[in-house]
Design a protein around this motif. Structure first.
Motif, PDB file in Angstrom:
ATOM      1  N   ILE A  41      11.631  41.359  23.088  1.00 27.18           N
ATOM      2  CA  ILE A  41      12.490  40.205  22.843  1.00 27.18           C
ATOM      3  C   ILE A  41      11.647  38.950  23.005  1.00 27.18           C
ATOM      4  O   ILE A  41      10.610  38.971  23.678  1.00 27.18           O
ATOM      5  CB  ILE A  41      13.717  40.158  23.789  1.00 27.18           C
ATOM      6  N   VAL A  42      12.056  37.868  22.391  1.00 30.42           N
ATOM      7  CA  VAL A  42      11.327  36.605  22.484  1.00 30.42           C
ATOM      8  C   VAL A  42      11.845  35.827  23.684  1.00 30.42           C
ATOM      9  O   VAL A  42      13.059  35.711  23.888  1.00 30.42           O
ATOM     10  CB  VAL A  42      11.472  35.776  21.192  1.00 30.42           C
ATOM     11  N   ALA A  43      10.916  35.306  24.474  1.00 31.85           N
ATOM     12  CA  ALA A  43      11.275  34.524  25.664  1.00 31.85           C
ATOM     13  C   ALA A  43      10.524  33.199  25.640  1.00 31.85           C
ATOM     14  O   ALA A  43       9.409  33.114  25.125  1.00 31.85           O
ATOM     15  CB  ALA A  43      10.901  35.304  26.929  1.00 31.85           C
ATOM     16  N   VAL A  44      11.130  32.174  26.201  1.00 31.57           N
ATOM     17  CA  VAL A  44      10.484  30.867  26.340  1.00 31.57           C
ATOM     18  C   VAL A  44       9.726  30.867  27.660  1.00 31.57           C
ATOM     19  O   VAL A  44      10.296  31.109  28.718  1.00 31.57           O
ATOM     20  CB  VAL A  44      11.525  29.724  26.323  1.00 31.57           C
ATOM     21  N   ASP A  45       8.428  30.607  27.586  1.00 28.84           N
ATOM     22  CA  ASP A  45       7.572  30.631  28.766  1.00 28.84           C
ATOM     23  C   ASP A  45       7.346  29.211  29.259  1.00 28.84           C
ATOM     24  O   ASP A  45       6.786  28.387  28.550  1.00 28.84           O
ATOM     25  CB  ASP A  45       6.241  31.274  28.411  1.00 28.84           C
ATOM     26  N   THR A  46       7.776  28.939  30.469  1.00 33.34           N
ATOM     27  CA  THR A  46       7.576  27.597  31.040  1.00 33.34           C
ATOM     28  C   THR A  46       6.582  27.616  32.192  1.00 33.34           C
ATOM     29  O   THR A  46       6.371  26.591  32.829  1.00 33.34           O
ATOM     30  CB  THR A  46       8.916  27.005  31.529  1.00 33.34           C
ATOM     31  N   ILE A  47       5.957  28.781  32.460  1.00 33.72           N
ATOM     32  CA  ILE A  47       5.040  28.870  33.600  1.00 33.72           C
ATOM     33  C   ILE A  47       3.616  29.263  33.228  1.00 33.72           C
ATOM     34  O   ILE A  47       2.740  29.269  34.073  1.00 33.72           O
ATOM     35  CB  ILE A  47       5.558  29.860  34.664  1.00 33.72           C
ATOM     36  N   GLY A  48       3.374  29.630  31.977  1.00 30.97           N
ATOM     37  CA  GLY A  48       2.029  29.989  31.553  1.00 30.97           C
ATOM     38  C   GLY A  48       1.674  31.445  31.783  1.00 30.97           C
ATOM     39  O   GLY A  48       0.539  31.753  32.109  1.00 30.97           O
ATOM     40  N   ALA A  49       2.628  32.336  31.607  1.00 33.61           N
ATOM     41  CA  ALA A  49       2.363  33.772  31.779  1.00 33.61           C
ATOM     42  C   ALA A  49       1.456  34.250  30.653  1.00 33.61           C
ATOM     43  O   ALA A  49       1.456  33.704  29.555  1.00 33.61           O
ATOM     44  CB  ALA A  49       3.668  34.559  31.773  1.00 33.61           C
ATOM     45  N   GLY A  50       0.681  35.297  30.938  1.00 32.15           N
ATOM     46  CA  GLY A  50      -0.229  35.838  29.944  1.00 32.15           C
ATOM     47  C   GLY A  50       0.104  37.271  29.595  1.00 32.15           C
ATOM     48  O   GLY A  50       0.858  37.949  30.304  1.00 32.15           O
ATOM     49  N   GLU A  51      -0.476  37.751  28.497  1.00 30.76           N
ATOM     50  CA  GLU A  51      -0.232  39.110  28.037  1.00 30.76           C
ATOM     51  C   GLU A  51      -0.603  40.109  29.131  1.00 30.76           C
ATOM     52  O   GLU A  51      -1.630  39.974  29.801  1.00 30.76           O
ATOM     53  CB  GLU A  51      -1.030  39.395  26.771  1.00 30.76           C
ATOM     54  N   GLY A  52       0.279  41.083  29.339  1.00 29.28           N
ATOM     55  CA  GLY A  52       0.065  42.118  30.347  1.00 29.28           C
ATOM     56  C   GLY A  52       0.666  41.800  31.704  1.00 29.28           C
ATOM     57  O   GLY A  52       0.753  42.677  32.555  1.00 29.28           O
ATOM     58  N   GLU A  53       1.092  40.555  31.922  1.00 30.22           N
ATOM     59  CA  GLU A  53       1.664  40.180  33.218  1.00 30.22           C
ATOM     60  C   GLU A  53       3.131  40.583  33.319  1.00 30.22           C
ATOM     61  O   GLU A  53       3.842  40.639  32.318  1.00 30.22           O
ATOM     62  CB  GLU A  53       1.535  38.676  33.450  1.00 30.22           C
ATOM     63  N   LEU A  54       3.568  40.852  34.542  1.00 28.84           N
ATOM     64  CA  LEU A  54       4.983  41.116  34.811  1.00 28.84           C
ATOM     65  C   LEU A  54       5.668  39.800  35.117  1.00 28.84           C
ATOM     66  O   LEU A  54       5.122  38.957  35.846  1.00 28.84           O
ATOM     67  CB  LEU A  54       5.147  42.075  35.988  1.00 28.84           C
ATOM     68  N   VAL A  55       6.861  39.606  34.569  1.00 30.60           N
ATOM     69  CA  VAL A  55       7.624  38.374  34.760  1.00 30.60           C
ATOM     70  C   VAL A  55       9.081  38.722  35.035  1.00 30.60           C
ATOM     71  O   VAL A  55       9.518  39.840  34.801  1.00 30.60           O
ATOM     72  CB  VAL A  55       7.534  37.463  33.512  1.00 30.60           C
ATOM     73  N   LEU A  56       9.818  37.764  35.529  1.00 31.41           N
ATOM     74  CA  LEU A  56      11.263  37.898  35.672  1.00 31.41           C
ATOM     75  C   LEU A  56      11.913  37.176  34.507  1.00 31.41           C
ATOM     76  O   LEU A  56      11.511  36.061  34.162  1.00 31.41           O
ATOM     77  CB  LEU A  56      11.751  37.276  36.984  1.00 31.41           C
ATOM     78  N   ILE A  57      12.908  37.810  33.914  1.00 36.42           N
ATOM     79  CA  ILE A  57      13.626  37.167  32.810  1.00 36.42           C
ATOM     80  C   ILE A  57      15.108  37.080  33.156  1.00 36.42           C
ATOM     81  O   ILE A  57      15.627  37.888  33.925  1.00 36.42           O
ATOM     82  CB  ILE A  57      13.443  37.915  31.477  1.00 36.42           C
ATOM     83  N   SER A  58      15.754  36.079  32.608  1.00 38.65           N
ATOM     84  CA  SER A  58      17.205  35.949  32.754  1.00 38.65           C
ATOM     85  C   SER A  58      17.755  35.565  31.394  1.00 38.65           C
ATOM     86  O   SER A  58      17.067  34.961  30.576  1.00 38.65           O
ATOM     87  CB  SER A  58      17.569  34.914  33.818  1.00 38.65           C
ATOM     88  N   GLN A  59      18.999  35.936  31.142  1.00 41.04           N
ATOM     89  CA  GLN A  59      19.634  35.660  29.865  1.00 41.04           C
ATOM     90  C   GLN A  59      20.969  34.968  30.083  1.00 41.04           C
ATOM     91  O   GLN A  59      21.458  34.889  31.207  1.00 41.04           O
ATOM     92  CB  GLN A  59      19.875  36.967  29.104  1.00 41.04           C
TER      93      GLN A  59
END
Length: 73
Positions: A41-59
């Motif tokens: 899914i497409v997410a808006v990145d506001t913290i500068g995450a990079g490919e392969g990193e784990l992130v938290l998402i909310s919808q």
């Protein structure tokens, strides 16, 4: 919120004014060990995450309420 893994990036030629200057990432929900488990899914990145990193998402409304230090979907 859910755990997701960044699997790529996306480019939009036309964006809402509120998204100007934001990076778009493709993320996939992830298992606790970090293995992607679903379609991207497409997410808006506001913290500068990079490919392969784990992130938290909310919808939904929670995603719209997040501040500039979180990844929004």
């Amino acid at each position: 919120m859910r755990i997701a893994k960044v699997i790529g990036s996306a480019v939009a030629t036309i964006k809402s004014d509120s998204l100007q200057g934001s990076t778009l990432l493709i993320v996939s929900e992830a298992l606790p060990d970090g293995t992607p488990s679903g379609s991207g899914i497409v997410a808006v990145d506001t913290i500068g995450a990079g490919e392969g990193e784990l992130v938290l998402i909310s919808q939904g409304s929670a995603g719209r309420q997040t501040g500039s230090s979180r990844l929004r979907v």
